[in-house]
Design an enzyme around this catalytic site. Structure first.
Site, PDB file in Angstrom:
ATOM      1  N   LYS A 180      -6.482 -11.210  -4.602  1.00 57.85           N
ATOM      2  CA  LYS A 180      -5.099 -10.849  -4.289  1.00 57.85           C
ATOM      3  C   LYS A 180      -4.924 -10.826  -2.775  1.00 57.85           C
ATOM      4  O   LYS A 180      -5.684 -10.159  -2.068  1.00 57.85           O
ATOM      5  CB  LYS A 180      -4.774  -9.482  -4.888  1.00 57.85           C
ATOM      6  CG  LYS A 180      -3.378  -8.954  -4.590  1.00 57.85           C
ATOM      7  CD  LYS A 180      -3.193  -7.611  -5.296  1.00 57.85           C
ATOM      8  CE  LYS A 180      -1.834  -6.995  -5.006  1.00 57.85           C
ATOM      9  NZ  LYS A 180      -1.762  -6.464  -3.624  1.00 57.85           N
ATOM     10  N   SER A 213       0.153 -12.865  -2.451  1.00 57.21           N
ATOM     11  CA  SER A 213       0.674 -11.542  -2.111  1.00 57.21           C
ATOM     12  C   SER A 213       0.559 -11.308  -0.612  1.00 57.21           C
ATOM     13  O   SER A 213      -0.424 -11.722   0.010  1.00 57.21           O
ATOM     14  CB  SER A 213      -0.127 -10.458  -2.856  1.00 57.21           C
ATOM     15  OG  SER A 213       0.297  -9.154  -2.478  1.00 57.21           O
ATOM     16  N   ARG A 226       3.476  -4.864   3.643  1.00 57.73           N
ATOM     17  CA  ARG A 226       2.901  -3.646   4.219  1.00 57.73           C
ATOM     18  C   ARG A 226       1.737  -3.913   5.162  1.00 57.73           C
ATOM     19  O   ARG A 226       1.146  -2.975   5.687  1.00 57.73           O
ATOM     20  CB  ARG A 226       2.441  -2.712   3.087  1.00 57.73           C
ATOM     21  CG  ARG A 226       3.585  -2.224   2.219  1.00 57.73           C
ATOM     22  CD  ARG A 226       3.079  -1.548   0.953  1.00 57.73           C
ATOM     23  NE  ARG A 226       2.361  -0.320   1.228  1.00 57.73           N
ATOM     24  CZ  ARG A 226       2.936   0.865   1.440  1.00 57.73           C
ATOM     25  NH1 ARG A 226       4.255   0.967   1.439  1.00 57.73           N
ATOM     26  NH2 ARG A 226       2.210   1.934   1.655  1.00 57.73           N
ATOM     27  N   TYR A 252     -10.816  -2.426  -3.537  1.00 54.44           N
ATOM     28  CA  TYR A 252     -11.101  -2.680  -2.127  1.00 54.44           C
ATOM     29  C   TYR A 252     -12.621  -2.692  -1.979  1.00 54.44           C
ATOM     30  O   TYR A 252     -13.285  -1.746  -2.408  1.00 54.44           O
ATOM     31  CB  TYR A 252     -10.509  -1.590  -1.238  1.00 54.44           C
ATOM     32  CG  TYR A 252      -9.006  -1.543  -1.213  1.00 54.44           C
ATOM     33  CD1 TYR A 252      -8.269  -2.506  -0.530  1.00 54.44           C
ATOM     34  CD2 TYR A 252      -8.310  -0.528  -1.876  1.00 54.44           C
ATOM     35  CE1 TYR A 252      -6.879  -2.461  -0.500  1.00 54.44           C
ATOM     36  CE2 TYR A 252      -6.923  -0.478  -1.855  1.00 54.44           C
ATOM     37  CZ  TYR A 252      -6.215  -1.451  -1.173  1.00 54.44           C
ATOM     38  OH  TYR A 252      -4.846  -1.414  -1.145  1.00 54.44           O
ATOM     39  N   HIS A 301       0.991  -8.055   0.261  1.00 51.99           N
ATOM     40  CA  HIS A 301       0.864  -6.599   0.143  1.00 51.99           C
ATOM     41  C   HIS A 301       2.232  -5.909   0.228  1.00 51.99           C
ATOM     42  O   HIS A 301       2.373  -4.830   0.807  1.00 51.99           O
ATOM     43  CB  HIS A 301      -0.075  -6.056   1.223  1.00 51.99           C
ATOM     44  CG  HIS A 301      -0.937  -4.918   0.754  1.00 51.99           C
ATOM     45  ND1 HIS A 301      -2.199  -5.097   0.235  1.00 51.99           N
ATOM     46  CD2 HIS A 301      -0.720  -3.579   0.703  1.00 51.99           C
ATOM     47  CE1 HIS A 301      -2.717  -3.919  -0.089  1.00 51.99           C
ATOM     48  NE2 HIS A 301      -1.832  -2.986   0.181  1.00 51.99           N
ATOM     49  N   THR A 303      -8.644  -7.085  -3.512  1.00 50.37           N
ATOM     50  CA  THR A 303      -7.642  -7.202  -2.461  1.00 50.37           C
ATOM     51  C   THR A 303      -8.304  -7.737  -1.198  1.00 50.37           C
ATOM     52  O   THR A 303      -9.261  -7.146  -0.690  1.00 50.37           O
ATOM     53  CB  THR A 303      -6.972  -5.849  -2.192  1.00 50.37           C
ATOM     54  OG1 THR A 303      -6.241  -5.467  -3.363  1.00 50.37           O
ATOM     55  CG2 THR A 303      -6.011  -5.935  -1.021  1.00 50.37           C
ATOM     56  N   GLN A 323      -7.860  -2.883  -9.654  1.00 45.87           N
ATOM     57  CA  GLN A 323      -7.771  -3.405  -8.288  1.00 45.87           C
ATOM     58  C   GLN A 323      -8.834  -2.739  -7.427  1.00 45.87           C
ATOM     59  O   GLN A 323      -9.004  -1.519  -7.460  1.00 45.87           O
ATOM     60  CB  GLN A 323      -6.370  -3.146  -7.709  1.00 45.87           C
ATOM     61  CG  GLN A 323      -6.187  -3.542  -6.265  1.00 45.87           C
ATOM     62  CD  GLN A 323      -6.533  -2.409  -5.307  1.00 45.87           C
ATOM     63  OE1 GLN A 323      -6.344  -1.240  -5.624  1.00 45.87           O
ATOM     64  NE2 GLN A 323      -7.057  -2.755  -4.141  1.00 45.87           N
ATOM     65  N   SER A 344      -4.571   0.777  -9.428  1.00 50.09           N
ATOM     66  CA  SER A 344      -5.004   0.858  -8.042  1.00 50.09           C
ATOM     67  C   SER A 344      -6.283   1.674  -7.914  1.00 50.09           C
ATOM     68  O   SER A 344      -6.456   2.700  -8.576  1.00 50.09           O
ATOM     69  CB  SER A 344      -3.909   1.503  -7.186  1.00 50.09           C
ATOM     70  OG  SER A 344      -4.381   1.784  -5.889  1.00 50.09           O
ATOM     71  N   ARG A 386       7.128  -1.859  -6.639  1.00 45.68           N
ATOM     72  CA  ARG A 386       8.094  -0.796  -6.367  1.00 45.68           C
ATOM     73  C   ARG A 386       9.081  -0.571  -7.513  1.00 45.68           C
ATOM     74  O   ARG A 386       9.400   0.594  -7.804  1.00 45.68           O
ATOM     75  CB  ARG A 386       8.844  -1.099  -5.063  1.00 45.68           C
ATOM     76  CG  ARG A 386       7.954  -1.015  -3.810  1.00 45.68           C
ATOM     77  CD  ARG A 386       8.742  -1.362  -2.566  1.00 45.68           C
ATOM     78  NE  ARG A 386       7.965  -1.247  -1.333  1.00 45.68           N
ATOM     79  CZ  ARG A 386       7.362  -2.262  -0.718  1.00 45.68           C
ATOM     80  NH1 ARG A 386       7.438  -3.483  -1.247  1.00 45.68           N
ATOM     81  NH2 ARG A 386       6.695  -2.068   0.396  1.00 45.68           N
ATOM     82  N   VAL A 412      10.438  -9.081  -5.696  1.00 48.05           N
ATOM     83  CA  VAL A 412      11.049  -9.319  -7.011  1.00 48.05           C
ATOM     84  C   VAL A 412      11.879  -8.099  -7.408  1.00 48.05           C
ATOM     85  O   VAL A 412      11.355  -6.994  -7.533  1.00 48.05           O
ATOM     86  CB  VAL A 412       9.961  -9.599  -8.065  1.00 48.05           C
ATOM     87  CG1 VAL A 412      10.588  -9.747  -9.455  1.00 48.05           C
ATOM     88  CG2 VAL A 412       9.174 -10.850  -7.697  1.00 48.05           C
ATOM     89  N   ARG A 413      13.156  -8.315  -7.587  1.00 47.72           N
ATOM     90  CA  ARG A 413      14.054  -7.221  -7.939  1.00 47.72           C
ATOM     91  C   ARG A 413      14.965  -7.562  -9.118  1.00 47.72           C
ATOM     92  O   ARG A 413      15.830  -6.757  -9.477  1.00 47.72           O
ATOM     93  CB  ARG A 413      14.935  -6.835  -6.732  1.00 47.72           C
ATOM     94  CG  ARG A 413      14.163  -6.287  -5.543  1.00 47.72           C
ATOM     95  CD  ARG A 413      13.474  -4.982  -5.840  1.00 47.72           C
ATOM     96  NE  ARG A 413      12.769  -4.442  -4.684  1.00 47.72           N
ATOM     97  CZ  ARG A 413      11.519  -4.721  -4.355  1.00 47.72           C
ATOM     98  NH1 ARG A 413      10.811  -5.569  -5.106  1.00 47.72           N
ATOM     99  NH2 ARG A 413      10.948  -4.181  -3.303  1.00 47.72           N
TER     100      ARG A 413
END
Length: 367
Positions: A233, A255, A260, A134, A257, A160, A132, A109, A312, A291-292
């Site tokens: 992204k 994505s 968020r 911005y 985000h 992004t 990544q 990030s 996460r 995705v978990r």
């Protein structure tokens, strides 16, 4: 090494919640508005079922794949997450070491609490890392970050697209979330672009670094500044995927985000097939969001994703046990994926047929 009682991503999140402050946990865990998109990302996977196939003779599964020509041991990659020193003292460097151990890709990030040079230095340089980005209204500042990424050995720039301004995040408002006073955003700490130490993260950054007039011409400009591949992204429609192709991008990342940004938007897995169809094999397509489990990953692969990014889940591992915890979470997901591939008769992550995914509605009883 796993800690006792931690066997799933959900186990790790539950443990992490007991370790972190409410403010930091909710900064990591929650999304925009009433968290509708955040929840929809998860629900959408439960609306898809896996149709397993019997007697396929799958003695071993090849989990390896490639992204933009670079080999990795698994299609499960790590998405960019900001401020990882809030998770553990070594933050992004610990995550980089976990990805090295797992043999996979990490996306760093631009809002990291270690510098990109320190993060990539903690990883195995034989494995790809992406940076990544911005796009700031200050083009010289943005170009400086891109050139630093090139010089550091990153293999792609991930731009992004979905943050011309931050989404409405009620939890951060209620908690008056602020980055801890002992931390800073290292890529914004020089040349008058500082974010830190500590303070109100959003107030320090939004007005300076969010580019509200961001357009496709900015993607063309970024491409002109670097020899690195450009991954975009935040694509959430077939039409935007086609637009991205017209502007010469090298890969597309579906994505929202992590829920968020825009509450009430679709789940990424629901959009994936539309984007894959629009791209028609011209560039690689990736996906994140919700995705978990390894079975979630398999569903995304079947619908056309080249790689599946998780944000996460490894972050919860980082909170619970640093580098080892993040590595264990990646190990859990990879084990679950390998088992699911075997049960579905797939010997390779690169040979997963779309036919193994079916809508749950097909099997609902009509009484």
């Amino acid at each position: 090494m796993a800690r006792p009682g931690l066997h799933t991503v959900s186990d790790y999140e539950a443990r992490a919640k007991t370790i972190l402050s409410k403010s930091v946990y909710e900064q990591f865990a929650l999304g925009a508005g009433d968290n509708g998109t955040l929840a929809e990302n998860r629900r959408a996977y439960s609306r898809l079922l896996l149709q397993w196939r019997c007697l396929r003779g799958v003695e071993a599964v090849d989990m390896s794949t490639s992204v933009l020509g670079h080999r990795i041991s698994s299609p499960i990659c790590v998405a960019p997450s900001s401020m990882q020193k809030m998770a553990c003292a070594d933050g992004e460097k610990a995550m980089a070491r976990a990805c090295t151990e797992a043999g996979t890709l990490m996306t760093v990030s631009s809002w990291s609490t270690h510098s990109m040079e320190d993060i990539i230095g903690a990883a195995d340089r034989k494995l790809p890392q992406w940076f990544q980005l911005y796009i700031s209204p200050d083009r010289s500042f943005t170009q400086g970050l891109v050139h630093r990424a090139e010089a550091s050995g990153f293999k792609a720039i991930v731009v992004t697209l979905d943050v011309p301004r931050p989404g409405v995040r009620f939890a951060n408002m209620r908690n008056a979330f602020a980055m801890p006073a002992n931390l800073s955003l290292e890529h914004y700490s020089v040349g008058g672009h500082g974010a830190g130490p500590g303070g109100d993260f959003l107030k320090q950054n939004v007005d300076i670094h969010m580019h509200r007039s961001l357009s496709w011409t900015d993607i063309e400009w970024i491409k002109s500044t670097t020899h690195l591949p450009i991954v975009v992204k935040g694509v959430m429609s077939g039409d935007d995927a086609k637009e991205a192709l017209r502007h010469g991008v090298d890969a597309i990342w579906v994505s929202n985000h992590g829920g968020r940004q825009l509450d009430g938007s679709p789940a990424t897995i629901d959009v994936l097939a539309e984007v894959v169809q629009a791209v028609d094999g011209r560039v690689e397509v990736y996906v994140d969001g919700g995705v978990r489990s390894g079975t979630d990953v398999l569903k995304a692969l079947a619908l056309g994703a080249r790689a599946v990014f998780v944000g996460r889940p490894p972050l919860w591992g980082l909170v619970c046990n640093g580098e080892d915890g993040a590595g264990d979470v990646l190990g859990i997901l990879n084990h679950e994926l390998e088992v699911a591939l075997t049960l579905c008769g797939c010997s390779s992550v690169q040979s997963v047929p779309k036919s193994i995914v079916v809508p749950a509605s097909r099997y609902r009883s009509v009484l």
